[in-house]
Design an enzyme around this catalytic site. Structure first.
Site, PDB file in Angstrom:
ATOM      1  N   ARG A 210       0.846  -1.203   0.000  1.00  0.00           N
ATOM      2  CA  ARG A 210       0.000   0.000   0.000  1.00  0.00           C
ATOM      3  C   ARG A 210       0.878   1.247   0.000  1.00  0.00           C
ATOM      4  O   ARG A 210       0.568   2.243  -0.650  1.00  0.00           O
ATOM      5  CB  ARG A 210      -0.913  -0.014   1.227  1.00  0.00           C
ATOM      6  N   PHE A 226     -11.121  -4.973  -6.320  1.00  0.00           N
ATOM      7  CA  PHE A 226     -11.110  -5.919  -5.189  1.00  0.00           C
ATOM      8  C   PHE A 226     -10.672  -5.155  -3.928  1.00  0.00           C
ATOM      9  O   PHE A 226      -9.718  -5.528  -3.250  1.00  0.00           O
ATOM     10  CB  PHE A 226     -10.175  -7.112  -5.449  1.00  0.00           C
ATOM     11  N   ASP A 248     -15.834  -3.876  -5.093  1.00  0.00           N
ATOM     12  CA  ASP A 248     -15.747  -5.197  -4.450  1.00  0.00           C
ATOM     13  C   ASP A 248     -17.126  -5.828  -4.544  1.00  0.00           C
ATOM     14  O   ASP A 248     -18.148  -5.136  -4.527  1.00  0.00           O
ATOM     15  CB  ASP A 248     -15.327  -5.055  -2.985  1.00  0.00           C
ATOM     16  N   SER A 249     -17.153  -7.173  -4.639  1.00  0.00           N
ATOM     17  CA  SER A 249     -18.442  -7.851  -4.761  1.00  0.00           C
ATOM     18  C   SER A 249     -19.107  -8.115  -3.409  1.00  0.00           C
ATOM     19  O   SER A 249     -20.246  -8.550  -3.360  1.00  0.00           O
ATOM     20  CB  SER A 249     -18.268  -9.178  -5.511  1.00  0.00           C
ATOM     21  N   ASN A 276     -19.283  -6.964  -9.488  1.00  0.00           N
ATOM     22  CA  ASN A 276     -18.303  -7.941  -9.944  1.00  0.00           C
ATOM     23  C   ASN A 276     -17.198  -7.197 -10.701  1.00  0.00           C
ATOM     24  O   ASN A 276     -17.476  -6.441 -11.633  1.00  0.00           O
ATOM     25  CB  ASN A 276     -19.006  -8.949 -10.865  1.00  0.00           C
ATOM     26  N   ALA A 277     -15.969  -7.432 -10.297  1.00  0.00           N
ATOM     27  CA  ALA A 277     -14.846  -6.664 -10.850  1.00  0.00           C
ATOM     28  C   ALA A 277     -14.711  -6.856 -12.357  1.00  0.00           C
ATOM     29  O   ALA A 277     -14.408  -5.912 -13.086  1.00  0.00           O
ATOM     30  CB  ALA A 277     -13.553  -7.084 -10.160  1.00  0.00           C
ATOM     31  N   ASP A 297      -6.145  -6.451  -6.788  1.00  0.00           N
ATOM     32  CA  ASP A 297      -5.769  -7.327  -5.657  1.00  0.00           C
ATOM     33  C   ASP A 297      -6.824  -8.416  -5.480  1.00  0.00           C
ATOM     34  O   ASP A 297      -7.549  -8.436  -4.480  1.00  0.00           O
ATOM     35  CB  ASP A 297      -5.622  -6.477  -4.380  1.00  0.00           C
ATOM     36  N   CYS A 337      -2.248 -13.542  -4.672  1.00  0.00           N
ATOM     37  CA  CYS A 337      -1.964 -14.128  -3.358  1.00  0.00           C
ATOM     38  C   CYS A 337      -2.054 -15.650  -3.392  1.00  0.00           C
ATOM     39  O   CYS A 337      -2.188 -16.291  -2.362  1.00  0.00           O
ATOM     40  CB  CYS A 337      -2.887 -13.538  -2.294  1.00  0.00           C
TER      41      CYS A 337
HETATM   42  N1  SAH Z   1      -7.361  -5.129  -1.499  1.00  0.00           N
HETATM   43  C1  SAH Z   1      -7.889  -5.630  -0.255  1.00  0.00           C
HETATM   44  C2  SAH Z   1      -7.930  -7.133  -0.149  1.00  0.00           C
HETATM   45  C3  SAH Z   1      -8.663  -7.816  -1.263  1.00  0.00           C
HETATM   46  S1  SAH Z   1      -9.098  -9.462  -0.930  1.00  0.00           S
HETATM   47  C4  SAH Z   1      -7.075  -5.076   0.901  1.00  0.00           C
HETATM   48  O1  SAH Z   1      -6.021  -4.518   0.686  1.00  0.00           O
HETATM   49  O2  SAH Z   1      -7.507  -5.239   2.037  1.00  0.00           O
HETATM   50  C5  SAH Z   1     -10.093  -9.851  -2.284  1.00  0.00           C
HETATM   51  C6  SAH Z   1     -11.423  -9.152  -2.301  1.00  0.00           C
HETATM   52  O3  SAH Z   1     -12.038  -9.485  -3.542  1.00  0.00           O
HETATM   53  C7  SAH Z   1     -12.410  -9.550  -1.234  1.00  0.00           C
HETATM   54  O4  SAH Z   1     -12.799  -8.412  -0.511  1.00  0.00           O
HETATM   55  C8  SAH Z   1     -13.606 -10.158  -1.988  1.00  0.00           C
HETATM   56  O5  SAH Z   1     -14.845  -9.768  -1.429  1.00  0.00           O
HETATM   57  C9  SAH Z   1     -13.438  -9.553  -3.351  1.00  0.00           C
HETATM   58  N2  SAH Z   1     -13.948 -10.308  -4.504  1.00  0.00           N
HETATM   59  C10 SAH Z   1     -13.901 -11.637  -4.743  1.00  0.00           C
HETATM   60  N3  SAH Z   1     -14.380 -11.921  -5.971  1.00  0.00           N
HETATM   61  C11 SAH Z   1     -14.738 -10.733  -6.542  1.00  0.00           C
HETATM   62  C12 SAH Z   1     -15.285 -10.367  -7.808  1.00  0.00           C
HETATM   63  N4  SAH Z   1     -15.539 -11.268  -8.749  1.00  0.00           N
HETATM   64  N5  SAH Z   1     -15.503  -9.055  -8.030  1.00  0.00           N
HETATM   65  C13 SAH Z   1     -15.233  -8.124  -7.104  1.00  0.00           C
HETATM   66  N6  SAH Z   1     -14.721  -8.428  -5.892  1.00  0.00           N
HETATM   67  C14 SAH Z   1     -14.479  -9.717  -5.609  1.00  0.00           C
END
Ligand code: SAH
Length: 393
Positions: A210, A226, A248-249, A276-277, A297, A337
């Site tokens: 970050r 995300f 975020d979803s 949905n991303a 992410d 990750c």
């Molecule tokens: N960037 C965040 C961590 C992300 S973890 C941080 O720094 O804290 C991954 C995230 O993706 C989760 O919050 C989950 O809810 C989201 N996610 C999972 N599938 C998704 C999708 N298809 N579209 C959008 N978000 C999604």
């Protein structure tokens, strides 16, 4: 004292000698003596050399996880000492931090135990039977070293099944402050809920990545894909971004992200969207909206080796769409990750995505997980987070 000996099959000690801590059932020739599940056993090679001491679980594919290379007692003092050393590592690398991973399993030579610290609350995960049966002793040791206000258990981890354990959560000690509670990172405040949030409530492993936004985002429009509780987006604003959008979803994540924007005085400049991303990025591409920096992410697409191919497609797709919405000369911060997605493979698929988007990339940085998630070099499984910073030309 160990109650039994485990003798390895000839040649099967090679991985241990190279620094690994796991012994699979298939590596073990025989176990002498009366070892109950969770008991400490001594491990020797077929030739009779002492190799270490660990805990035993006949029900798990990983029969033994080493705790020590010397025949030291695995008692209360042992746990206090290991936790003290883990603490000292954090004090060395992040003396200012009030939220960090205090114990990272194998990375801290305590396989099967994870402990996160959020201000004066500890959140513990007991991932294996060997740690689970020592819960009371570990709680006591954590109290001695850390003097927290509360210790909360988040062993709601599906992999406990492989150890013959049910998931469990609940207060282990002390008084938990009302949730959500506020934690601080890099000078920002975040509301988290340690009882219901994803993981133990927050993604601590990204704290250094970050900070890598600082030189990229002055005056910028930033997209945090995300975004979970909005951490990258809010860091961008702290480092001078003009405007951020997070997506975020998860409704709970978006709600927390909005509250966190307010908490830090950024409500005006931040917009968080539940979507949905993949769809969201496609829509941006269609409407021609562009950003000066995009953070990707995603969750672990490759949860196991078996999912590698579909995960690769997922990562390539999201990177393709992410690259398309970066302004020429803007930046892409892209993460994976999944332990099962090796760094070189991840790099390669991003280059393929860039080629498909007809954009060139300039590498700024190759990054990984924060230092409170130490990588034990002999245990490749301890390394999982990749993060590349690119300029998109
Ligand atoms: N960037 C965040 C961590 C992300 S973890 C941080 O720094 O804290 C991954 C995230 O993706 C989760 O919050 C989950 O809810 C989201 N996610 C999972 N599938 C998704 C999708 N298809 N579209 C959008 N978000 C999604």
């Amino acid at each position: 004292m160990a109650v039994a000996w485990a003798t390895m099959k000839p040649g099967h000690e090679r991985r241990l000698r190279a620094g690994h801590l796991w012994i699979y059932q298939g590596n073990v020739d025989e176990v002498d003596g009366e070892a109950a599940p969770g008991d400490v056993v001594d491990v020797r090679s077929a030739a009779g050399d002492f190799l270490g001491r660990g805990y035993y679980n006949p029900r798990s594919q990983i029969a033994i996880r080493l705790l020590a290379r010397e025949p030291e007692e695995i008692d209360y003092a042992f746990f206090v000492e290991r936790i003290r050393r883990a603490r000292a590592w954090r004090e060395r690398w992040m003396p200012e931090a009030t939220a960090f991973r205090l114990v990272y399993s194998e990375g801290d030579l305590l396989p099967g135990l994870i402990v996160d610290r959020y201000e004066d609350v500890l959140v513990a995960q007991f991932l294996t039977l060997g740690m689970d049966v020592r819960r009371d002793m570990i709680v006591q040791a954590l109290r001695e070293v850390e003097a927290p206000a509360a210790i909360y258990e988040r062993s709601d981890v599906p992999s406990r099944r492989y150890e013959g354990l049910e998931e469990r959560t609940g207060l282990l000690w002390g008084k938990l402050p009302p949730q959500p509670m506020v934690m601080r990172e890099n000078g920002l405040s975040f509301e988290i809920d340690v009882t219901t949030g994803q993981k133990t409530g927050y993604f601590l492993d990204q704290k250094e990545n970050r900070r890598s936004l600082a030189p990229l985002v002055s005056g910028a429009r930033v997209l945090d894909v995300f975004c979970h509780n909005g951490t990258f987006a809010l860091h961008a604003l702290r480092y001078g971004a003009q405007e951020v959008v997070g997506v975020d979803s998860s409704a709970q994540a978006v709600e927390l992200a909005r509250r966190n924007a307010e908490l830090n005085g950024f409500a005006e400049a931040a917009r968080f969207v539940e979507a949905n991303a993949f769809d969201f990025l496609r829509e941006l591409d269609r409407t021609g909206e562009r950003f000066d920096a995009v953070v990707l992410d995603p969750p672990a697409f490759a949860k196991s080796k078996a999912h590698f191919e579909s995960a690769r497609r997922g990562y390539k797709e999201i990177n393709l769409r992410g690259i398309k919405v970066v302004e020429p000369g803007g930046f892409l911060v892209t993460c994976s990750c999944s332990h099962h997605m090796p760094e070189d493979e991840f790099y390669r698929l991003i280059l393929e995505a860039a080629a498909d988007a007809r954009r060139a990339l300039r590498l700024v940085e190759r990054r990984g997980q924060a230092k409170d998630h130490p990588v034990l070099a002999g245990v490749p499984e301890t390394a999982y987070l990749k993060c590349f910073v690119f300029q998109v030309l």
